[in-house]
Design an enzyme around this catalytic site. Structure first.
Site: not given
Ligand code: UT7
Length: 329
Positions: A116, A256, A286
């Protein structure tokens, strides 16, 4: 340092493929919802390349627009640099395909792999060549077709990324009179390599039936870890670029487009209002190396940059890598 040539941005261009993939489309593929994606990322849709459309095809369209806006012909280019982690193929570089298709017959051409941060790393490379007098006219592109590397059964990664390209023509300031590059910063921390990676297809794990079965041809990420790193890094980069200036001097931050919540949290950490930031993540998702140049092109074309005001570009990504640029528009 003396006798360095000031460098500016002479023109910009961008291109996204016509095919739109909405959050509702993704609901049909993985266990997710439009509501979750919008709330957690700010993304509403993204554009995916058509079958047969490769990274250099997107680069070519963005490059033509940038050259047109800079009023420069391809034969006048000394350098073509493409920041990408989703090249047409491993060999040769995507930049060579772009160089040939444009007819940039005098230009050197190479790719930069900084994920990125790829556009800003390429921009800083071009700036270094030009300011040292080793080149005069450079075409710098950030472009990705990440849709080819997404596991459409992995909801943590497939909802985030989109395809697109953005380009800038970089020249001595005396030739273009705007977009002066005042400050640059680049960094890396390879201890975070596991946070965002694609393991297969390289010299450590060449593509075999086994690596394909194990899904090593796909991008994997540890979103939570990236999230924490990203908030701190984005706010630190913006503070570094703005040091010594008042908030009023800053016209716009073009970050970004990683995740709207990360950008909001970074601005909160700085105590800066959100109206200082440009966001287009809702439309494109993204697009990795392409987010910053697409956003820059959109703000330029929309007349959002006031002459004389400062513009901060910043990005970070796999590597881990990061970079930031301070421009005077
Ligand atoms: O540009 C560099 C590359 N980009 C990245 O590396 C992304 C950076 N990270 C992010 O944007 C965020 O961390 C994400 C969008 C990937 C995830 O959002 P978050 O608020 O950090 O969610 P989380 O990973 O803490 O997950 C929260 C919950 C989990 O469920 P439980 O354990 O609370 O029951 C996940 O399993 O949301 C669940 N979850 C989803 N639910 C619906 C994870 N992905 C999804 C999804 N739809 N697509």
């Amino acid at each position: 340092m003396t006798n360095r040539i000031s460098v500016g941005i002479a023109g910009t261009g961008s291109f996204v493929p016509a095919r739109v993939v909405t959050n509702h489309d993704l609901e049909k593929l993985v266990d997710t919802s439009d509501e979750w994606i919008v709330q957690r990322t700010g993304i509403r849709r993204r554009h995916f390349a058509e079958e047969g459309q490769a990274c250099s095809d997107l680069c070519f369209e963005a490059a033509q627009r940038a050259l047109e806006s800079a009023d420069l012909s391809p034969e006048e280019l000394d350098l073509v640099i493409v920041g990408t982690v989703s090249p047409d193929q491993l060999i040769p570089s995507t930049a060579c395909f772009v160089q040939e298709r444009l007819g940039a017959t005098r230009a050197g051409a190479f790719d930069v792999n900084a994920a990125c941060s790829g556009f800003l790393t390429s921009l800083h490379t071009a700036e270094a060549f030009i300011s040292a007098g080793r080149a005069r006219n450079a075409l710098v592109i950030g472009a990705e077709v990440l849709s080819r590397f997404l596991d459409m059964e992995d909801r943590t990664s497939c909802i985030i990324f989109g395809d697109g390209a953005g380009a800038a023509v970089v020249r001595p300031l005396e030739e273009c009179g705007r977009g002066e590059i005042l400050r640059t910063s680049l960094g890396a921390d390879g201890s975070g390599a596991e946070f965002i990676h694609m393991k297969g297809g390289g010299s450590r794990l060449p593509a075999t039936h086994e690596t394909l079965e194990q899904g090593h041809q796909y991008i994997r990420l540890r979103g939570r870890e990236v999230y924490r790193f990203a908030v701190t890094k984005m706010s630190d980069l913006i503070a570094e670029m703005a040091e010594g200036y008042d908030l009023d001097d800053i016209g716009l931050v073009v970050p970004h487009q990683v995740n709207e919540r990360i950008i909001q949290a970074a601005m909160d950490r700085l105590g800066w209002p959100m109206d200082k930031v440009f966001l287009n993540i809702a439309e494109y998702g993204n697009t990795s190396a392409a987010t910053v140049p697409i956003a820059l092109d959109e703000v330029v074309r929309a007349g959002r940059l006031e002459p004389g005001k400062l513009v901060i570009l910043c990005a970070f990504g796999a590597g881990l890598t990061w970079g930031a640029t301070l421009l005077r528009w």
